[in-house]
Enzyme design. Structure first.
Site, PDB file in Angstrom:
ATOM      1  CG  ASP A  29       1.975  13.995  -0.482  1.00 47.21           C
ATOM      2  OD1 ASP A  29       2.549  13.223   0.298  1.00 47.21           O
ATOM      3  OD2 ASP A  29       1.929  13.808  -1.702  1.00 47.21           O
ATOM      4  CG  ASP A  30       6.054  14.856   1.183  1.00 41.31           C
ATOM      5  OD1 ASP A  30       5.561  13.723   1.296  1.00 41.31           O
ATOM      6  OD2 ASP A  30       6.952  15.118   0.355  1.00 41.31           O
ATOM      7  CB  CYS A  68       3.298   8.783  -0.885  1.00 45.26           C
ATOM      8  SG  CYS A  68       3.987  10.447  -0.822  1.00 45.26           S
ATOM      9  CG  HIS A 122       1.667   6.915  -4.493  1.00 37.79           C
ATOM     10  ND1 HIS A 122       2.278   8.137  -4.326  1.00 37.79           N
ATOM     11  CD2 HIS A 122       2.301   6.310  -5.524  1.00 37.79           C
ATOM     12  CE1 HIS A 122       3.258   8.257  -5.209  1.00 37.79           C
ATOM     13  NE2 HIS A 122       3.276   7.159  -5.954  1.00 37.79           N
ATOM     14  CG  ASP A 311       1.785  11.555   3.265  1.00 38.50           C
ATOM     15  OD1 ASP A 311       2.414  12.522   3.737  1.00 38.50           O
ATOM     16  OD2 ASP A 311       1.873  11.222   2.067  1.00 38.50           O
ATOM     17  CG  HIS A 312       5.399  10.681   4.814  1.00 36.67           C
ATOM     18  ND1 HIS A 312       5.992  11.815   4.308  1.00 36.67           N
ATOM     19  CD2 HIS A 312       4.873  10.025   3.748  1.00 36.67           C
ATOM     20  CE1 HIS A 312       5.844  11.836   2.996  1.00 36.67           C
ATOM     21  NE2 HIS A 312       5.157  10.773   2.626  1.00 36.67           N
TER      22      HIS A 312
END
Length: 570
Positions: A29-30, A68, A122, A311-312
């Site tokens: 994540d992130d 997300c 999510h 995810d990003h």
């Protein structure tokens, strides 16, 4: 049953006799490419780097939306947000794609046992997991986010009633004191169990939370870094000539109790947050290491396809911004590494453009299962065989802002962003254009300086269908069947109808405002106009105008769900 389902089952029959590699999907994540293998001179990420050494590293990989839920929907369905019509956190993807065959469902139909741990879809903001994707119920790690009492000494309640505490924590505790350590241990158990059934191919999706906020990690990972040697932002302002609404106001970070509600951050706070991000990244790297170690010890690594995916991206103070929620490079670019069991093109790096939606068909192709029909993604298996190959000439991503959808076309050298309101014509469009050859830091929107490039990129954008408007969040998945949220909320409202609004808990107040929003959003477009706002109220027009203006914090003349629920509060 729709034809797509029959086609999926046909693939299962056609390829049933082929040897199937296991599939290990690691989601973080992130995570931006702050990794040693991506050339970050500071990052200490030896275990993730080891995946790159055995596989192909995509240097120009991009998420389909820098937040997300839509990004993870794209991963698991192979469908872009603008196809599904889900651009937010609360809306379950099957509201827009009820018949989607997810990656897990596709693999299950081909004989795989599918399991998920940690954060894959999510979960939160009213959204949840998709039970149809998995062979067994999803596993989520238990336990608190923080380990030190001082971390929760100050509390801030967000507009949606959630409590937020310190943005970082540096605690001298074991790895499994935090959720990701527990997820890694559980993943190791699942891998060992799979090793006992060698004839049963598995799909194991393992999701790690950090470096998502808050940046919590054991002391030893903080100690890996000298804060004075960490990279600080080179640019502290948005791009020149960019639309005023295009940057993020990084409200996600401002929700934390030790972050100011407005204004810039001090250089000391900036450095501390960057330190926390790197520490949390190294902590997650260690958990990835435990999973890889178990895979090797069980002998399964010789028959396991590994996909490592963030995810990003994340703004670490660049452009004066934090968090994700933009169409800019720091939010849109992601780490992506694919390693095949036979170490195809091991240690290679490629500049081939790839989107998150491409992972699904690529996994299917590498597992020798054919290409599932009806996906937005395309297989990039050819790039795994030959890292100099290129399957796409551009990638596309989106991000909504102020009632507009920003659609971003990214080529090798440029990014064009078109901002358009749903249903509006091109006369209202606003554009951004960034030149990464001459301006890699995105200091200036050059839409007026590069008309030929702009025309070429607009032509690429025209190849894509119009984006789908946001779908109403009418359905909630309860693990077995669809259930109308309207009915669920109506029952809850009836139960609480005798209680004054002021006496409800923050969560109950949020739920009631959600109900009110759905009742006023007559056309189901995810926005409330001034007319819809006043349709069920008897207050005088001036009072309604004043309240509507207060709620409409971005001044676009319509209220999003978030604006309505926040009721004008920051």
């Amino acid at each position: 049953m729709r034809p797509i389902v029959f086609l999926v089952l046909a693939f299962a029959v056609t390829h049933a006799s082929a040897a199937k590699p296991n599939v290990l999907l690691i989601c973080v994540d992130d995570l931006k490419p702050t990794l040693g293998c991506y050339g970050d001179p500071v990052a200490q990420t030896p275990h993730i780097d080891s995946i790159a050494a055995r596989g192909v590293q995509f240097n120009k990989a991009y998420c389909n939306q820098a937040v997300c839920s839509p990004s993870r929907n794209a991963l698991m369905t192979g469908l872009r947000p603008q196809t599904i019509g889900v651009y937010d956190l609360p809306t379950f993807f099957r509201n827009g794609a009820p018949d989607a065959i997810t990656l897990g469902q596709f693999l299950k139909s081909n004989g795989y046992h599918a399991e998920s741990l940690g954060k894959i879809y999510h979960r939160g903001h009213g959204n949840g997991d998709d039970a149809d994707t998995w062979s067994v119920p999803h596993w989520n790690p238990p336990g608190p986010t923080y380990q030190l009492p001082k971390s929760t000494a100050d509390v801030q309640v967000t507009a949606d009633g959630k409590k937020r505490y310190a943005s970082t924590e540096r605690a001298d505790v074991a790895d499994d004191s935090y959720a990701d350590g527990q997820t890694a241990i559980e993943a190791a158990k699942r891998i060992k169990a799979a090793a006992a059934q060698p004839d049963q191919p598995f799909f194991l999706a393992v999701g790690f939370i950090r470096p998502h906020l808050p940046f919590v990690a054991p002391e030893k990972y903080w100690a890996m870094y000298d804060p004075n040697e960490l990279p600080m932002p080179e640019l502290d302002s948005p791009p020149k000539n960019a639309p005023s609404f295009a940057p993020t106001t990084w409200g996600e970070l401002r929700n934390y109790s030790d972050i100011p509600a407005k204004g810039t951050l001090t250089s000391e706070t900036t450095r501390h947050l960057i330190h926390g991000y790197y520490a949390a990244t190294s902590y997650t790297d260690a958990q990835v290491g435990l999973v890889l170690k178990t895979l090797s010890e069980t002998g399964l690594d010789d028959n396991t396809l590994i996909v490592f995916w963030g995810d990003h991206g994340w703004h670490l103070g660049d452009h004066g911004m934090w968090c994700k929620h933009t169409n800019y490079e720091q939010a849109a670019r992601i780490p992506l590494i694919i390693a095949t069991p036979d170490r195809q093109s091991a240690g290679s790096k490629t500049d081939a453009l790839i989107e998150t939606v491409d992972i699904y068909p690529t996994v299917a192709a590498l597992a020798r299962l054919g290409t599932p029909p009806g996906l937005d993604g395309v297989s990039q298996a050819a790039v795994i065989s030959d890292p100099t190959a290129h399957v796409r000439d551009h990638a596309i991503g989106v991000y909504p802002r102020s009632g507009r959808l920003g659609r971003a076309i990214r080529t090798q050298d440029y990014r064009l962003v078109q901002w358009r309101r749903f249903g509006a014509d091109e006369s209202e469009d606003l554009y951004e254009l960034y030149d990464y050859v001459n301006d890699p830091l995105e200091t200036e929107n050059r839409i007026d300086q590069l008309p030929t490039v702009a025309a070429e990129l607009k032509a690429l954008l025209a190849q894509h269908p119009d984006p789908r408007p946001p779908v109403p969040n009418k359905l909630k998945y309860n693990g077995a069947q669809f259930k109308s949220q309207t009915n669920t909320k109506a029952a809850s409202a009836k139960k609480d109808s005798t209680m004054p609004f002021s006496e409800l808990t923050p969560e109950q107040q949020r739920q009631k405002r959600e109900q009110w929003f759905d009742g006023r959003d007559a056309d189901g477009d995810g926005k409330i106009t001034r007319k819809e706002f006043g349709a069920k109220q008897d207050a005088d027009s001036d009072a309604l105008d004043s309240r509507f203006a207060r709620y409409d914090t971005d001044g676009d003349g319509a209220l999003s769900r978030e604006e309505f629920v926040a009721a004008g509060k920051k």
